[in-house]
Write a protein that holds these residues in place. Structure first.
Motif, PDB file in Angstrom:
ATOM      1  N   PRO A 123       0.920  -1.157  -0.089  1.00 40.51           N
ATOM      2  CA  PRO A 123       0.131  -0.062  -0.039  1.00 40.51           C
ATOM      3  C   PRO A 123       0.949   1.221   0.130  1.00 40.51           C
ATOM      4  N   PRO A 124       0.254   2.309  -0.493  1.00 37.85           N
ATOM      5  CA  PRO A 124      -1.282   2.635  -0.736  1.00 37.85           C
ATOM      6  C   PRO A 124      -1.565   2.110  -1.917  1.00 37.85           C
ATOM      7  N   PHE A 125      -2.886   1.866  -2.089  1.00 38.10           N
ATOM      8  CA  PHE A 125      -3.487   1.507  -3.237  1.00 38.10           C
ATOM      9  C   PHE A 125      -4.344   2.497  -4.042  1.00 38.10           C
ATOM     10  N   LEU A 126      -4.244   2.494  -5.330  1.00 39.08           N
ATOM     11  CA  LEU A 126      -5.193   3.231  -6.307  1.00 39.08           C
ATOM     12  C   LEU A 126      -6.668   2.588  -6.153  1.00 39.08           C
ATOM     13  N   PRO A 127      -7.644   3.524  -6.543  1.00 38.35           N
ATOM     14  CA  PRO A 127      -8.975   3.095  -6.906  1.00 38.35           C
ATOM     15  C   PRO A 127      -9.074   2.021  -8.261  1.00 38.35           C
ATOM     16  N   PRO A 128     -10.028   1.235  -8.300  1.00 39.18           N
ATOM     17  CA  PRO A 128     -10.226   0.490  -9.436  1.00 39.18           C
ATOM     18  C   PRO A 128     -10.166   1.365 -10.843  1.00 39.18           C
ATOM     19  N   ASP A 129     -11.000   2.513 -11.045  1.00 40.85           N
ATOM     20  CA  ASP A 129     -11.140   3.254 -12.250  1.00 40.85           C
ATOM     21  C   ASP A 129     -10.008   3.958 -12.527  1.00 40.85           C
ATOM     22  N   THR A 130      -8.794   3.838 -11.776  1.00 40.75           N
ATOM     23  CA  THR A 130      -7.247   4.189 -12.384  1.00 40.75           C
ATOM     24  C   THR A 130      -6.963   3.502 -13.751  1.00 40.75           C
ATOM     25  N   ALA A 131      -7.582   2.333 -13.755  1.00 37.01           N
ATOM     26  CA  ALA A 131      -7.227   1.524 -15.079  1.00 37.01           C
ATOM     27  C   ALA A 131      -7.484   2.461 -16.290  1.00 37.01           C
ATOM     28  N   ALA A 132      -8.537   3.366 -16.110  1.00 35.79           N
ATOM     29  CA  ALA A 132      -9.054   4.130 -17.139  1.00 35.79           C
ATOM     30  C   ALA A 132      -8.049   5.293 -17.705  1.00 35.79           C
ATOM     31  N   GLU A 133      -6.797   5.428 -16.842  1.00 37.92           N
ATOM     32  CA  GLU A 133      -5.902   6.241 -16.985  1.00 37.92           C
ATOM     33  C   GLU A 133      -4.902   5.496 -17.817  1.00 37.92           C
ATOM     34  N   ALA A 134      -5.028   4.245 -18.242  1.00 38.55           N
ATOM     35  CA  ALA A 134      -3.774   3.637 -18.944  1.00 38.55           C
ATOM     36  C   ALA A 134      -4.080   3.447 -20.267  1.00 38.55           C
ATOM     37  N   ALA A 135      -3.079   3.629 -21.181  1.00 38.77           N
ATOM     38  CA  ALA A 135      -3.088   3.303 -22.593  1.00 38.77           C
ATOM     39  C   ALA A 135      -3.343   2.009 -23.204  1.00 38.77           C
ATOM     40  N   LEU A 136      -2.814   1.211 -22.095  1.00 35.46           N
ATOM     41  CA  LEU A 136      -2.791  -0.357 -22.620  1.00 35.46           C
ATOM     42  C   LEU A 136      -2.845  -1.102 -21.199  1.00 35.46           C
ATOM     43  N   LEU A 137      -3.519  -2.158 -21.230  1.00 34.90           N
ATOM     44  CA  LEU A 137      -3.579  -3.031 -20.053  1.00 34.90           C
ATOM     45  C   LEU A 137      -3.132  -4.513 -20.529  1.00 34.90           C
ATOM     46  N   LEU A 138      -2.090  -4.928 -20.216  1.00 34.55           N
ATOM     47  CA  LEU A 138      -1.642  -6.347 -20.255  1.00 34.55           C
ATOM     48  C   LEU A 138      -2.342  -7.403 -19.278  1.00 34.55           C
ATOM     49  N   ILE A 139      -3.000  -8.251 -19.781  1.00 42.31           N
ATOM     50  CA  ILE A 139      -3.817  -8.820 -19.067  1.00 42.31           C
ATOM     51  C   ILE A 139      -3.367 -10.483 -18.870  1.00 42.31           C
ATOM     52  N   PRO A 140      -3.377 -11.145 -17.829  1.00 41.27           N
ATOM     53  CA  PRO A 140      -3.305 -12.575 -17.782  1.00 41.27           C
ATOM     54  C   PRO A 140      -4.481 -13.432 -18.205  1.00 41.27           C
ATOM     55  N   ALA A 141      -4.005 -14.431 -19.144  1.00 37.55           N
ATOM     56  CA  ALA A 141      -5.329 -15.396 -19.497  1.00 37.55           C
ATOM     57  C   ALA A 141      -4.719 -16.836 -19.616  1.00 37.55           C
ATOM     58  N   LEU A 142      -5.788 -17.763 -19.644  1.00 34.45           N
ATOM     59  CA  LEU A 142      -5.211 -19.100 -19.906  1.00 34.45           C
ATOM     60  C   LEU A 142      -5.311 -19.300 -21.421  1.00 34.45           C
ATOM     61  N   ALA A 143      -6.279 -18.591 -22.075  1.00 30.31           N
ATOM     62  CA  ALA A 143      -6.404 -18.749 -23.513  1.00 30.31           C
ATOM     63  C   ALA A 143      -7.187 -17.667 -24.078  1.00 30.31           C
ATOM     64  N   VAL A 144      -6.967 -17.509 -25.493  1.00 28.41           N
ATOM     65  CA  VAL A 144      -7.552 -16.234 -26.163  1.00 28.41           C
ATOM     66  C   VAL A 144      -7.877 -16.775 -27.581  1.00 28.41           C
ATOM     67  N   ASP A 145      -9.226 -16.486 -27.896  1.00 27.29           N
ATOM     68  CA  ASP A 145      -9.432 -16.994 -29.193  1.00 27.29           C
ATOM     69  C   ASP A 145      -9.396 -15.964 -30.256  1.00 27.29           C
ATOM     70  N   ARG A 146      -9.548 -16.174 -31.605  1.00 32.45           N
ATOM     71  CA  ARG A 146      -9.289 -15.302 -32.429  1.00 32.45           C
ATOM     72  C   ARG A 146     -10.547 -14.243 -32.695  1.00 32.45           C
ATOM     73  N   ARG A 147     -11.451 -14.347 -32.026  1.00 34.84           N
ATOM     74  CA  ARG A 147     -12.406 -13.307 -31.615  1.00 34.84           C
ATOM     75  C   ARG A 147     -12.200 -12.390 -30.611  1.00 34.84           C
ATOM     76  N   GLY A 148     -10.911 -12.756 -29.885  1.00 32.56           N
ATOM     77  CA  GLY A 148     -10.705 -11.886 -28.500  1.00 32.56           C
ATOM     78  C   GLY A 148     -11.357 -12.488 -27.347  1.00 32.56           C
ATOM     79  N   VAL A 149     -12.003 -13.458 -27.463  1.00 31.07           N
ATOM     80  CA  VAL A 149     -12.719 -14.104 -26.162  1.00 31.07           C
ATOM     81  C   VAL A 149     -11.588 -14.602 -25.454  1.00 31.07           C
ATOM     82  N   ARG A 150     -11.437 -14.268 -24.046  1.00 29.10           N
ATOM     83  CA  ARG A 150     -10.394 -14.448 -23.092  1.00 29.10           C
ATOM     84  C   ARG A 150     -11.053 -15.334 -22.153  1.00 29.10           C
TER      85      ARG A 150
END
Length: 201
Positions: free
Chosen positions: A109-136
């Motif tokens: 801590p300290p932590f920032l609120p959830p809507d701080t994500a809106a300030e980002a140009a990009l989110l790198l997101i963990p996933a087990l798989a992604v399909d060719r439509r973008g379904v994660r």
């Protein structure tokens, strides 16, 4: 239409990840760090990027975070607390990470609120798989599904192994589709709702 359930997909992918040898993991991590550096540099030195600390069999390493931190203004990491959505905190180097719930490593801590994500140009997101439509396919806890709606203008890029970029996954109405996928061998590739893919511009 895919005949496997999300649970079946998760079991298969997690088993496959456990079988990946250390040499392959290291090579994948190096490739993803190099790709992340290029991606961050393209955003510009003033950018904010949301990323994460890979754990368990997830592809990548903290080298991805260090690569990003060298070319953008701020790298934010998720802080997972029930019931979600994710909180955020700045990445200040690997030595600043501490053990956290769910087997994760997080900044202190300290932590920032959830809507701080809106300030980002990009989110790198963990996933087990992604399909060719973008379904994660995630792990099922729903932290990211609750968070991504707060950043509707942010580009969403899921990080998976090349074999985890698949033709079709089961999709639920609450699932948020990705804009692109980042893999060790293929680099950054955009996806589209028709199931196609193309190299990122």
């Amino acid at each position: 239409m895919t005949s496997r359930t999300k649970s079946q997909w998760r079991s298969e992918i997690l088993a496959s990840r456990r079988a990946v040898d250390a040499t392959t993991r290291s090579a994948e991590a190096d490739a993803l760090a190099a790709a992340a550096a290029e991606l961050g540099a393209a955003l510009g030195p003033g950018a904010t990027v949301c990323a994460y600390v890979p754990v368990g069999g997830e592809p990548g390493s903290v080298a991805v975070l260090d690569a990003l931190a060298g070319v953008v203004a701020r790298v934010l990491l998720p802080v997972a607390r029930e019931p979600g959505p994710l909180l955020w905190a700045p990445y200040r180097g690997v030595n600043s990470l501490v053990p956290a719930p769910f087997g994760l490593r997080e900044p202190e801590p300290p932590f920032l609120p959830p809507d701080t994500a809106a300030e980002a140009a990009l989110l790198l997101i963990p996933a087990l798989a992604v399909d060719r439509r973008g379904v994660r396919l995630g792990r099922g806890a729903g932290f990211y599904d609750r968070t991504l709606a707060l950043a509707p203008e942010t580009r969403l890029v899921a990080v998976v192994r090349d074999s985890e970029f698949v033709d079709e996954l089961p999709e639920d109405p609450h699932d948020v589709r990705m804009h692109a996928v980042l893999t060790p061998g293929g680099g950054l590739r955009t996806v589209d709702d028709q199931g196609g893919q193309r190299p990122a511009e």
